[in-house]
Design an enzyme around this catalytic site. Structure first.
Site, PDB file in Angstrom:
ATOM      1  N   GLY A   1       0.755  -1.159   0.096  1.00  0.00           N
ATOM      2  CA  GLY A   1      -0.078   0.035   0.187  1.00  0.00           C
ATOM      3  C   GLY A   1       0.916   1.470  -0.067  1.00  0.00           C
ATOM      4  N   CYS A   2       0.339   2.456   0.635  1.00  0.00           N
ATOM      5  CA  CYS A   2       1.306   3.672   0.584  1.00  0.00           C
ATOM      6  C   CYS A   2       2.534   3.359   1.183  1.00  0.00           C
ATOM      7  CB  CYS A   2       0.400   4.812   1.257  1.00  0.00           C
ATOM      8  SG  CYS A   2       1.105   6.093   1.478  1.00  0.00           S
TER       9      CYS A   2
END
Length: 177
Positions: free
Chosen positions: A10-11
């Site tokens: 993810g981020c």
């Protein structure tokens, strides 16, 4: 003697926020990997057309922390069952990925995924890709140490801070002094 392992969960702000706290990890760098464009910008990666993943590059000492332990943390701090998505972050740049630099790392990753799937640890199959690291480049300077420099930014409070707390709760023995 150190090794390098690259993870997409993810981020990268969130993933980096956790791994900078891990004992035995000497360097964490946010970046982009496993896409087609050479040295893409954040804006290019966000279009989803470069094929890159937002990742963190970990340099670690296997005498202090094992590849398996790094991956156990990885599977606790993100959802490895959602394809191209982590929470509200959607796109191929947010896919779950383990990008190895040695055959041994690949074997550990594949064995752990098989073990977790057999135990139905997540209730759904893991979709994490396991690939040789290719076409890595560091993210822009303003992405490096983002959580540390912006702990009260909204996204950091809502998404990154809970991941750090979850790491601390589940892996207290691995928290850097």
């Amino acid at each position: 003697m150190t090794e390098t392992l690259v993870l997409g969960g993810g981020c990268f702000w969130c993933t980096e926020a956790v791994y900078v706290k891990v004992r035995g990890v000497s360097d964490v760098e946010s970046g982009y990997s496993n896409g087609q464009t050479v040295a893409p910008t954040y804006e290019q990666v966000c279009t989803g057309r470069t094929g890159h993943n937002e990742v963190v590059k970990l340099v670690y000492d296997p005498a202090q922390i094992s590849t398996r332990e790094l991956l156990e943390i990885f599977f606790v701090i993100h959802d490895p069952t959602t394809l191209n998505r982590q929470g509200h972050d959607v796109g191929t740049q947010y896919r779950s990925g383990i990008y190895f630099t040695t055959p041994e790392q690949a074997a550990v990753a594949q064995a752990l995924i098989a073990e977790l799937n057999a135990a139905q640890a997540f209730g759904q199959p893991i979709v994490t890709e396991v690939q040789l690291l290719t076409n890595y480049s560091a993210a822009e300077d303003y992405h490096q140490d983002f959580f540390e420099r912006n702990p009260y930014q909204g996204y950091c409070l809502a998404v990154a801070a809970p991941k750090v707390a979850k790491f601390r709760q589940n892996f207290a023995r691995l928290v850097r002094d």
